[in-house]
Write a protein that holds these residues in place. Sequence first.
Motif, PDB file in Angstrom:
ATOM      1  N   GLY A   1      23.791  58.865   4.191  1.00  0.00           N
ATOM      2  CA  GLY A   1      24.111  57.868   5.028  1.00  0.00           C
ATOM      3  C   GLY A   1      24.009  57.892   6.621  1.00  0.00           C
TER       4      GLY A   1
ATOM      5  N   GLY B   1      26.812  56.230   8.852  1.00  0.00           N
ATOM      6  CA  GLY B   1      27.793  56.077   9.480  1.00  0.00           C
ATOM      7  C   GLY B   1      28.371  56.719  10.136  1.00  0.00           C
TER       8      GLY B   1
ATOM      9  N   ASP C   1      18.331  54.450  -0.404  1.00  0.00           N
ATOM     10  CA  ASP C   1      20.109  54.465  -1.190  1.00  0.00           C
ATOM     11  C   ASP C   1      19.500  55.856  -2.065  1.00  0.00           C
ATOM     12  OD1 ASP C   1      22.339  54.076  -3.457  1.00  0.00           O
ATOM     13  OD2 ASP C   1      21.713  52.541  -3.652  1.00  0.00           O
TER      14      ASP C   1
HETATM   15  C1  LIG Z   1      37.945  48.230   7.304  1.00  0.00           C
HETATM   16  C2  LIG Z   1      37.917  49.391   7.747  1.00  0.00           C
HETATM   17  C3  LIG Z   1      38.609  48.900   9.327  1.00  0.00           C
HETATM   18  C4  LIG Z   1      38.710  50.974   9.871  1.00  0.00           C
HETATM   19  N1  LIG Z   1      39.479  51.244  10.681  1.00  0.00           N
HETATM   20  C5  LIG Z   1      39.684  52.216  11.237  1.00  0.00           C
HETATM   21  C6  LIG Z   1      39.631  52.688  12.164  1.00  0.00           C
HETATM   22  O1  LIG Z   1      40.500  51.872  13.302  1.00  0.00           O
HETATM   23  N2  LIG Z   1      40.293  54.093  12.639  1.00  0.00           N
HETATM   24  C7  LIG Z   1      39.746  55.025  11.898  1.00  0.00           C
HETATM   25  O2  LIG Z   1      40.541  56.279  12.727  1.00  0.00           O
HETATM   26  N3  LIG Z   1      39.514  55.114  10.563  1.00  0.00           N
HETATM   27  C8  LIG Z   1      39.082  53.798  10.907  1.00  0.00           C
HETATM   28  N4  LIG Z   1      38.415  53.444   8.848  1.00  0.00           N
HETATM   29  C9  LIG Z   1      37.606  54.652   8.308  1.00  0.00           C
HETATM   30  C10 LIG Z   1      36.250  54.673   8.637  1.00  0.00           C
HETATM   31  O3  LIG Z   1      35.336  54.617   7.543  1.00  0.00           O
HETATM   32  C11 LIG Z   1      36.078  55.618   9.370  1.00  0.00           C
HETATM   33  O4  LIG Z   1      36.586  55.952  10.507  1.00  0.00           O
HETATM   34  C12 LIG Z   1      34.398  55.647   9.346  1.00  0.00           C
HETATM   35  O5  LIG Z   1      33.954  54.573   9.420  1.00  0.00           O
HETATM   36  C13 LIG Z   1      33.584  56.790   8.566  1.00  0.00           C
HETATM   37  O6  LIG Z   1      32.445  56.899   8.450  1.00  0.00           O
HETATM   38  P1  LIG Z   1      31.642  57.681   7.749  1.00  0.00           P
HETATM   39  O7  LIG Z   1      30.183  57.892   7.964  1.00  0.00           O
HETATM   40  O8  LIG Z   1      32.034  59.044   7.501  1.00  0.00           O
HETATM   41  O9  LIG Z   1      31.758  56.765   6.676  1.00  0.00           O
HETATM   42  P2  LIG Z   1      30.523  55.047   6.371  1.00  0.00           P
HETATM   43  O10 LIG Z   1      31.128  54.320   7.628  1.00  0.00           O
HETATM   44  O11 LIG Z   1      31.073  54.763   4.915  1.00  0.00           O
HETATM   45  O12 LIG Z   1      29.299  55.402   6.152  1.00  0.00           O
HETATM   46  C14 LIG Z   1      28.613  55.870   4.970  1.00  0.00           C
HETATM   47  C15 LIG Z   1      27.412  55.800   4.949  1.00  0.00           C
HETATM   48  O13 LIG Z   1      26.468  55.931   4.076  1.00  0.00           O
HETATM   49  C16 LIG Z   1      25.884  55.151   2.977  1.00  0.00           C
HETATM   50  N5  LIG Z   1      25.532  55.512   1.700  1.00  0.00           N
HETATM   51  C17 LIG Z   1      26.868  55.844   0.953  1.00  0.00           C
HETATM   52  N6  LIG Z   1      25.938  55.750   0.173  1.00  0.00           N
HETATM   53  C18 LIG Z   1      24.849  56.229   0.074  1.00  0.00           C
HETATM   54  C19 LIG Z   1      23.779  56.757  -0.810  1.00  0.00           C
HETATM   55  N7  LIG Z   1      23.380  56.954  -1.963  1.00  0.00           N
HETATM   56  N8  LIG Z   1      22.733  56.817  -0.247  1.00  0.00           N
HETATM   57  C20 LIG Z   1      22.220  56.521   0.965  1.00  0.00           C
HETATM   58  N9  LIG Z   1      22.913  55.649   1.795  1.00  0.00           N
HETATM   59  C21 LIG Z   1      24.213  55.804   1.520  1.00  0.00           C
HETATM   60  C22 LIG Z   1      26.967  53.573   3.020  1.00  0.00           C
HETATM   61  O14 LIG Z   1      25.963  52.700   3.455  1.00  0.00           O
HETATM   62  C23 LIG Z   1      27.120  54.050   5.057  1.00  0.00           C
HETATM   63  O15 LIG Z   1      26.172  52.969   5.960  1.00  0.00           O
HETATM   64  C24 LIG Z   1      38.690  51.827   8.718  1.00  0.00           C
HETATM   65  C25 LIG Z   1      38.000  51.677   7.487  1.00  0.00           C
HETATM   66  C26 LIG Z   1      37.481  50.685   6.928  1.00  0.00           C
HETATM   67  C27 LIG Z   1      36.981  50.422   5.980  1.00  0.00           C
END
Ligand SMILES: Cc1cc2nc3c(=O)[nH]c(=O)nc-3n(C[C@H](O)[C@H](O)[C@H](O)COP(=O)(O)OP(=O)(O)OC[C@H]3O[C@@H](n4cnc5c(N)ncnc54)[C@H](O)[C@@H]3O)c2cc1C
Length: 626
Positions: free
Chosen positions: A129, A131, A220
């Motif tokens: 991931g 993100g 993926d």
């Molecule tokens: C619309 C929205 C608004 C938000 N606003 C806020 C905010 O204002 N403030 C806040 O604190 N939080 C907010 N959030 C929560 C937000 O998700 C987190 O802040 C943060 O973006 C999460 O980051 P992450 O890297 O954990 O997950 P994500 O951003 O979801 O990234 C995960 C990544 O992993 C990849 N992935 C998943 N499974 C696989 C796989 N099997 N193989 C390869 N790649 C994979 C996905 O494609 C994705 O790119 C919001 C969430 C949403 C949905």
Amino acid sequence: MDETVDTPFLRRAAQASDLAALRAALYQGTRDGELAALGPVAALGEADRARLVDRAVHLLETRLADIEWRVPSDAEIREIMDLVLGVPTRDEHFEVRRNFLRFTPFPFQFERPEGSAPVPRGFEVAIIGAGLAGIAMAVQLERIGIPYVVYERGHEIGGTWSTHKYPDIRVDTLSITYEFSFDDVHPWTEYFARGGEVRSYIESIARKYGAFEHVRLGHDLEEARFDEERSIWRLVFRRPDGERVERSANAIVSAAGLFSKPKKPDIPGIEEFQGRVLHPTQWTQDLDVRGKRVAVVGNGSSGVQLLAPVAAEAEHVTVFQRTPQWISPRPNYGRPVEREVRWLIDHLPGYWNWCRYTSIIALMTWHEDYLVPDPAWEAKGGHITQKSEELRGFLVDYIRSQIGDRPDLLEKLIPDYAPMVRRPVVDNGWYKALTRDDVDLVTSPIARLTAQGIETADEKRHEVDLLVFATGFEVDKFLWPAEYHGERGLSLRDYWAPESPRAYLGMMVPRFPNFFMLYGPNSQPVSGGISLPSWFQIWAAWIAQCLHVLFEEGHARVAVSEQAFEDYNARLDAEGAGMAFIQDTRSIERNYYVGPEGRLLVSNPYETAELYAMMKAPDRDDLEFA
Ligand SMILES: Cc1cc2nc3c(=O)[nH]c(=O)nc-3n(C[C@H](O)[C@H](O)[C@H](O)COP(=O)(O)OP(=O)(O)OC[C@H]3O[C@@H](n4cnc5c(N)ncnc54)[C@H](O)[C@@H]3O)c2cc1C
């Protein structure tokens, strides 16, 4: 001083500023007694605020040139924190808050001491991931020289901020807190940045800190299997063209995201519906809603964010609401950062740091004020806490102020549960949009879809061309649909079944060696304090420390012990059971913080400083190395 920076400019800057941060930064730079004499800014009356603005303008005019950038001592930081708060900062709170201030680079980051054992040849970490979490992990590993690859199934870096492109998508926590603490000032254009700007930020960080070239897009992860003989993970990825490729890694960090699995309700008749159906993650920038009858199902953060801009263009919008939400206003929401404030950030040493601090102190009392029921208050017939009820009163008044003369709406909009027990939703003109002639709010449950639209339980039919399921995410299906198999082929899903997922510190599961999660079960810090990107750093540093011990002691694998896992979860469940999320049963089954068995699933019950103390370094006794 810049020639355009005259007294009126400075006055505008002071007036638009975060005045508490301005006072803190000026006090740090000048030790001016008049600044110290005033109480906390939040408690100042109008006259004192005006006095403070005058003093700030005077100091900016006369003393700014002498204020140099420097890192204040801990004693100085503490003194200024106390000045800002008006009460002494508790010892246990100091370190995490000081780190969040970010006077020194790379707070919350783990550095390997000089003379550490070398990373074994060929050792590689697979991060799943790209993100915020995955990039936080990548930057941490980059800094300490542990090789890694970031596998991302999408076509770009950014996670949430890449998959969401619906109208008015933006952060609902201040931009200045929604950034990594290791980076310097970021020139956000708005107080609450739009999705595109956040996505670009994440990519720019990946480029700046050397992670970008380690990202493999279009990968993926379908399956990860631990090879016990060799202590490596065997990974199977599906590429966009359907091809499967195999890779291996010594350790895996899943940063797969809590909100990366869209949830669409299973409604009878969906195959008959002739209009278009989409989840907000499927919104493309060229989608034109003009002339369309739109249904928005759901009033969570996305449904609330997109309603007003959609209503402004569509022919008609029907909003389907299952449970009312507490939807609150935020100062500066939707507002660009003023030129004058930008100037303060760029020219007044410490202003940006103290803005970070003041942005979080408003949240610091969440825990005791709203999340832990007060027995004395409840014995008097109150609900949760006095502050909780005051907030409820404020929010009800806010709803009234937005909907004006619409008592029919009011009764549908006030939740029966306490504020803060579910994720707070920020108002983006949602209530006002409901008052439009071309917007209807429907609270009768959806019975079925027909060819033309939606039929509700009260047998009414609503004609629809575009159906937006703003119904959230499968948050309880952690890591899904990827399959993980640990020791002796044990499937992670089987290990978790029949109950909902659990983890040790949200990161580790017994019998899954060298496997870590970021934002795993019970990771969501709910008590304010610091922001999610900084938590990602803290968790990444914890994982890096586990790997460090592995190298130092010459082991091949590390896993949490069964005992530590059980003890941690038993304590967490006991702590969680007393909290408002569980105690306020009126919304419990619709609260994604809570799992189906009525235990906390996504959220963590601990107060920020307590959680930080648990997570800043691994407890060697809880881990098994081999
Ligand atoms: C619309 C929205 C608004 C938000 N606003 C806020 C905010 O204002 N403030 C806040 O604190 N939080 C907010 N959030 C929560 C937000 O998700 C987190 O802040 C943060 O973006 C999460 O980051 P992450 O890297 O954990 O997950 P994500 O951003 O979801 O990234 C995960 C990544 O992993 C990849 N992935 C998943 N499974 C696989 C796989 N099997 N193989 C390869 N790649 C994979 C996905 O494609 C994705 O790119 C919001 C969430 C949403 C949905």
